[in-house]
Write an enzyme that holds these catalytic residues in place. Sequence first.
Site, PDB file in Angstrom:
ATOM      1  N   GLU A 180     -25.901   2.001 -39.851  1.00  0.00           N
ATOM      2  CA  GLU A 180     -24.422   1.506 -38.926  1.00  0.00           C
ATOM      3  C   GLU A 180     -24.691  -0.166 -39.030  1.00  0.00           C
ATOM      4  O   GLU A 180     -24.350   0.235 -37.411  1.00  0.00           O
ATOM      5  CB  GLU A 180     -23.063   2.120 -39.010  1.00  0.00           C
ATOM      6  CG  GLU A 180     -21.716   2.108 -38.432  1.00  0.00           C
ATOM      7  CD  GLU A 180     -20.658   2.488 -37.222  1.00  0.00           C
ATOM      8  OE1 GLU A 180     -19.914   2.049 -37.170  1.00  0.00           O
ATOM      9  OE2 GLU A 180     -21.195   3.537 -37.075  1.00  0.00           O
ATOM     10  N   ARG A 206     -18.917  -6.779 -36.185  1.00  0.00           N
ATOM     11  CA  ARG A 206     -17.977  -7.467 -34.587  1.00  0.00           C
ATOM     12  C   ARG A 206     -19.054  -8.286 -34.524  1.00  0.00           C
ATOM     13  O   ARG A 206     -18.370  -9.267 -33.658  1.00  0.00           O
ATOM     14  CB  ARG A 206     -18.708  -5.966 -33.127  1.00  0.00           C
ATOM     15  CG  ARG A 206     -18.438  -5.400 -33.438  1.00  0.00           C
ATOM     16  CD  ARG A 206     -18.502  -4.213 -31.907  1.00  0.00           C
ATOM     17  NE  ARG A 206     -18.232  -3.021 -32.989  1.00  0.00           N
ATOM     18  CZ  ARG A 206     -18.915  -1.862 -31.513  1.00  0.00           C
ATOM     19  NH1 ARG A 206     -19.908  -2.677 -30.588  1.00  0.00           N
ATOM     20  NH2 ARG A 206     -19.310  -0.532 -31.823  1.00  0.00           N
ATOM     21  N   THR A 235     -16.594  -0.426 -37.839  1.00  0.00           N
ATOM     22  CA  THR A 235     -16.119  -1.235 -37.176  1.00  0.00           C
ATOM     23  C   THR A 235     -14.882  -2.310 -38.227  1.00  0.00           C
ATOM     24  O   THR A 235     -14.949  -3.287 -37.794  1.00  0.00           O
ATOM     25  CB  THR A 235     -15.929  -2.529 -35.844  1.00  0.00           C
ATOM     26  OG1 THR A 235     -17.447  -1.946 -35.505  1.00  0.00           O
ATOM     27  CG2 THR A 235     -14.947  -3.340 -35.141  1.00  0.00           C
ATOM     28  N   LYS A 249     -14.435  10.170 -37.615  1.00  0.00           N
ATOM     29  CA  LYS A 249     -15.096  10.023 -36.743  1.00  0.00           C
ATOM     30  C   LYS A 249     -14.583  10.428 -35.438  1.00  0.00           C
ATOM     31  O   LYS A 249     -13.207  10.606 -35.537  1.00  0.00           O
ATOM     32  CB  LYS A 249     -15.487   8.315 -36.931  1.00  0.00           C
ATOM     33  CG  LYS A 249     -15.882   7.574 -35.285  1.00  0.00           C
ATOM     34  CD  LYS A 249     -16.443   6.053 -35.693  1.00  0.00           C
ATOM     35  CE  LYS A 249     -16.762   5.461 -34.297  1.00  0.00           C
ATOM     36  NZ  LYS A 249     -16.810   3.809 -34.636  1.00  0.00           N
TER      37      LYS A 249
END
Length: 205
Positions: free
Chosen positions: A46, A50, A74, A134
């Site tokens: 992953e 960001r 994200t 998640k």
Amino acid sequence: MTTQMALSVEELVALAPVVPVVVVDDLEDAVPLAAALVRGGLPAIEVTLRTQPALAAIERIANEVPGAYVGAGTVTTAQQVDDALSAGARFLVSPGATPTLLDAMQASGVPFLAGTATPSDVIALLERGITHAKFFPAEVNGGTKALKAFAGPFPQMRFCPTGGIDLAKAPDYLALPNVVCVGGSWMTKGDVERLAAEAAALPVQ
């Protein structure tokens, strides 16, 4: 780009007990880091959106690292869903979920893990037929105690807890029947291949 078969979310979370959460600050680090993670036995990677190089990092990993199953983390907007898919992301992870974001992720055609923290979050996913999520930020939101509590009212839901989890804490999470894998970044610094191999060897309930 290397052609890869699309995985289901069940297949994605079964690839390894840990999904490395990678923050790429320097694009040149992306391929060597991903290659070391794959060699260590952690193919689902992953890359968080960001940082400025994140999308380029996903594209390079998708093109240059055999065996990597790279995804975008994200993810918070529908536009990021589109951008991540265009870069070659094979799965999506979000820190939370809104109806708009869930619409985009469900329409993407790739497996995804939408972020949950509360019972209401879980119910919103179940209403859409989503049974993998998640749990974030895991340690802040009660950790293993919270997930044990979720197991009663939500026996069909499976979680990938992320946030504050390291090698010492991961086994307690992976011992829970409603946890299928964990997310973490502890193996991305230092001897990445060795740390990845340790993580890949963790048992799952």
